[in-house]
Scaffold this motif. Sequence first.
Motif, PDB file in Angstrom:
ATOM      1  N   ARG A  87       0.822  -1.243  -0.064  1.00 28.74           N
ATOM      2  CA  ARG A  87      -0.061   0.078  -0.126  1.00 28.74           C
ATOM      3  C   ARG A  87       0.978   1.293   0.169  1.00 28.74           C
ATOM      4  O   ARG A  87       1.906   1.311   0.851  1.00 28.74           O
ATOM      5  N   SER A  89       0.573   5.681  -0.026  1.00 23.13           N
ATOM      6  CA  SER A  89      -0.131   6.472   0.528  1.00 23.13           C
ATOM      7  C   SER A  89       0.633   8.008   0.545  1.00 23.13           C
ATOM      8  O   SER A  89       1.875   7.995   0.948  1.00 23.13           O
ATOM      9  N   ALA A 104       0.126  10.936   5.717  1.00 25.08           N
ATOM     10  CA  ALA A 104       0.527   9.929   4.778  1.00 25.08           C
ATOM     11  C   ALA A 104       0.228   8.683   5.540  1.00 25.08           C
ATOM     12  O   ALA A 104      -0.604   7.749   5.055  1.00 25.08           O
ATOM     13  N   LEU A 107      -3.684   8.220   5.992  1.00 19.51           N
ATOM     14  CA  LEU A 107      -4.361   7.736   4.722  1.00 19.51           C
ATOM     15  C   LEU A 107      -4.138   6.194   4.282  1.00 19.51           C
ATOM     16  O   LEU A 107      -4.825   5.640   3.539  1.00 19.51           O
ATOM     17  N   MET A 108      -2.883   5.537   4.960  1.00 21.12           N
ATOM     18  CA  MET A 108      -3.050   4.023   4.541  1.00 21.12           C
ATOM     19  C   MET A 108      -4.240   3.398   4.979  1.00 21.12           C
ATOM     20  O   MET A 108      -4.332   2.252   4.490  1.00 21.12           O
ATOM     21  N   ARG A 113      -5.851   7.020  -1.326  1.00 24.80           N
ATOM     22  CA  ARG A 113      -4.705   7.210  -0.380  1.00 24.80           C
ATOM     23  C   ARG A 113      -3.655   8.226  -0.748  1.00 24.80           C
ATOM     24  O   ARG A 113      -2.706   8.532  -0.245  1.00 24.80           O
TER      25      ARG A 113
END
Length: 280
Positions: A87, A89, A104, A107-108, A113
Amino acid sequence: MKLIIHGGFFSESNTNHEVKVAKQQALKAIVETGYAYLQHHTAAETVVYTISLLEDSDLFNAGTGSQIQSDGRIRLSAALMDGRTQRFSGIINTEDIKNPIQVAEKLMLYDDRVLSGEGALAFARDNGFNYYNPETPQRRQEYEKKLNDSVRLGTVGCVALDAAGNIAAGTSTGGKGFEIPGRVSDSATVAGNYANAHAGISCTGVGEDIVSGAVAAKIAVRVTDGMALAQAVDKTLAELKPYNGFAGVVALSASGEVYHADTHPYMVWASHEEQVSFFE
């Protein structure tokens, strides 16, 4: 467990001897603190923690002490990638926050993201990130004197390999200084910040050159396909030569390789394995 960080290039701002020494000492202290944190935390958690320390130091061009853009405003970008979950972000060109890497990280947890500008700022405020002015007197003085005749380079970054063998990478920047508002750097893209199960990479330098070379993602792909980390980095940076690309890289591999390189010396960096190493 291994940790490597960078603080951009010496050419990023004032390059007198005192500043160089201060940056080296700061990187040494931060990589030691980050490595101690890594003993009991994941790679991703450690990257966020360590980059936050770098953002809080006004010696670097990220968070506090970031460059001022051509309209007199500071806009910050940062990204995080977890090699275990794959992932990515990030936030792009966000104002009035202290630690963009922490936004950031938040936002994960979301499907959307990567956010920019006002949307990123609204998300940050909704999640408890209060107003903060990252400007310092030195940056204001540089801006008011319009010291924009030389390229201003530098971000901060961190790559960590944790006890479980997971890799994470993070990068944070205040931009190159005096750029056109809205300009997007490499830092919040997979060209400037990337990690997977095989390697993690954080870049610094001229964002446009790094994006043109797809640097971080290309290195990771090459390591994934079996190339040694040093060879993958050197080959990728060599491919910037036709347009005199300006980039620096810190990187780790899952097998424990630690590597750093730059196309135009000197990037400032530090790493921690059993002992601390840093640029001298």
